[in-house]
Design a protein around this motif. Structure first.
Motif, short mmCIF file in Angstrom:
data_model
loop_
_atom_site.label_atom_id
_atom_site.label_comp_id
_atom_site.label_asym_id
_atom_site.label_seq_id
_atom_site.Cartn_x
_atom_site.Cartn_y
_atom_site.Cartn_z
N ARG A 118 0.83 -1.21 0.00
CA ARG A 118 0.00 0.00 0.00
C ARG A 118 0.86 1.26 0.00
O ARG A 118 0.54 2.22 -0.70
CB ARG A 118 -0.95 0.01 1.20
CG ARG A 118 -2.06 -1.01 1.03
CD ARG A 118 -3.17 -0.79 2.03
NE ARG A 118 -3.85 0.48 1.76
CZ ARG A 118 -4.54 1.16 2.68
NH1 ARG A 118 -4.65 0.70 3.91
NH2 ARG A 118 -5.13 2.29 2.38
N VAL A 119 1.94 1.26 0.76
CA VAL A 119 2.83 2.43 0.77
C VAL A 119 3.43 2.64 -0.61
O VAL A 119 3.47 3.77 -1.12
CB VAL A 119 3.93 2.30 1.85
CG1 VAL A 119 5.03 3.32 1.65
CG2 VAL A 119 3.32 2.44 3.24
N MET A 120 3.88 1.56 -1.24
CA MET A 120 4.48 1.68 -2.57
C MET A 120 3.48 2.18 -3.62
O MET A 120 3.84 2.99 -4.47
CB MET A 120 5.08 0.34 -3.01
CG MET A 120 6.32 -0.03 -2.24
SD MET A 120 6.96 -1.68 -2.59
CE MET A 120 7.02 -1.73 -4.35
N SER A 121 2.24 1.73 -3.56
CA SER A 121 1.27 2.13 -4.57
C SER A 121 0.53 3.41 -4.22
O SER A 121 0.31 4.26 -5.08
CB SER A 121 0.28 1.01 -4.85
OG SER A 121 -0.52 0.74 -3.73
N GLU A 122 0.14 3.58 -2.95
CA GLU A 122 -0.73 4.69 -2.57
C GLU A 122 0.00 5.89 -1.99
O GLU A 122 -0.60 6.96 -1.82
CB GLU A 122 -1.77 4.20 -1.57
CG GLU A 122 -2.69 3.13 -2.12
CD GLU A 122 -3.65 2.59 -1.09
OE1 GLU A 122 -4.13 3.38 -0.24
OE2 GLU A 122 -3.93 1.38 -1.12
N VAL A 123 1.28 5.74 -1.67
CA VAL A 123 2.02 6.88 -1.11
C VAL A 123 3.18 7.22 -2.05
O VAL A 123 3.09 8.16 -2.82
CB VAL A 123 2.52 6.59 0.33
CG1 VAL A 123 3.25 7.81 0.90
CG2 VAL A 123 1.36 6.22 1.24
N THR A 124 4.24 6.46 -2.01
CA THR A 124 5.44 6.81 -2.79
C THR A 124 5.26 6.60 -4.29
O THR A 124 6.05 7.13 -5.07
CB THR A 124 6.67 6.01 -2.30
OG1 THR A 124 6.45 4.62 -2.48
CG2 THR A 124 6.96 6.33 -0.85
N GLY A 125 4.23 5.87 -4.69
CA GLY A 125 3.96 5.68 -6.11
C GLY A 125 3.19 6.82 -6.74
O GLY A 125 2.96 6.83 -7.95
N GLU A 126 2.78 7.79 -5.96
CA GLU A 126 1.96 8.89 -6.45
C GLU A 126 2.80 9.98 -7.11
O GLU A 126 3.99 10.12 -6.88
CB GLU A 126 1.17 9.49 -5.29
CG GLU A 126 0.13 8.56 -4.71
CD GLU A 126 -1.08 8.39 -5.62
OE1 GLU A 126 -1.45 9.33 -6.34
OE2 GLU A 126 -1.65 7.29 -5.61
N ALA A 127 2.12 10.80 -7.94
CA ALA A 127 2.78 11.87 -8.69
C ALA A 127 3.44 12.91 -7.80
O ALA A 127 4.41 13.56 -8.22
CB ALA A 127 1.77 12.54 -9.62
N VAL A 128 2.97 13.06 -6.56
CA VAL A 128 3.55 14.05 -5.66
C VAL A 128 5.04 13.77 -5.42
O VAL A 128 5.81 14.67 -5.10
CB VAL A 128 2.75 14.13 -4.32
CG1 VAL A 128 2.95 12.87 -3.50
CG2 VAL A 128 3.14 15.35 -3.52
N PHE A 129 5.48 12.53 -5.64
CA PHE A 129 6.88 12.16 -5.45
C PHE A 129 7.70 12.29 -6.74
O PHE A 129 8.87 11.89 -6.77
CB PHE A 129 6.98 10.74 -4.90
CG PHE A 129 6.68 10.66 -3.43
CD1 PHE A 129 7.69 10.77 -2.49
CD2 PHE A 129 5.38 10.49 -2.99
CE1 PHE A 129 7.41 10.71 -1.14
CE2 PHE A 129 5.09 10.43 -1.64
CZ PHE A 129 6.11 10.55 -0.71
N ASP A 130 7.14 12.86 -7.81
CA ASP A 130 7.86 12.98 -9.07
C ASP A 130 9.13 13.82 -8.93
O ASP A 130 10.14 13.53 -9.57
CB ASP A 130 6.96 13.57 -10.16
CG ASP A 130 5.94 12.56 -10.68
OD1 ASP A 130 6.06 11.36 -10.34
OD2 ASP A 130 5.03 12.98 -11.42
#
Length: 107
Positions: A57-69
């Motif tokens: 969930r962290v990989m997909s819903e947190v760090t996988g999000e565009a905000v981390f681009d």
């Protein structure tokens, strides 16, 4: 307190964050990692959901999000993943349970 002083307070500190899969939570995690990359660890308390582990969930819903681009561009794909693995620790738990749903060895 200015933003620089606040960022300085997080240097070499560990932080526990609940709600990191929500809108504000993921922004908060990204902001900490961007302004204070010398934070020691960020522990993210995340519920297992629909068969997905806290780590998934962290990989997909947190760090996988565009905000981390911005972070992905800064470190590159492999460097970003290494940075996240070094700094972010997903913990399977739930604030609705006693001791956050953690067993005594984790508390």
């Amino acid at each position: 307190m200015d933003a620089g002083a606040l960022a300085g307070c997080l240097r070499d500190k560990s932080v526990l964050i609940t709600g990191s899969t929500g809108f504000l939570g993921k922004l908060f995690v990204e902001k900490i990692l961007r302004v204070q990359p010398a934070v020691k660890k960020i522990y993210l308390l995340v519920r297992t959901s629909h068969g997905a582990s806290a780590e998934q969930r962290v990989m997909s819903e947190v760090t996988g999000e565009a905000v981390f681009d911005i972070q992905r561009e800064k470190y590159g794909p492999v460097g970003f993943q290494n940075f996240i693995k070094e700094k972010v620790v997903p913990i399977d738990g739930d604030i609705m349970h006693d001791n956050l749903g953690l067993d005594s060895a984790q508390v």
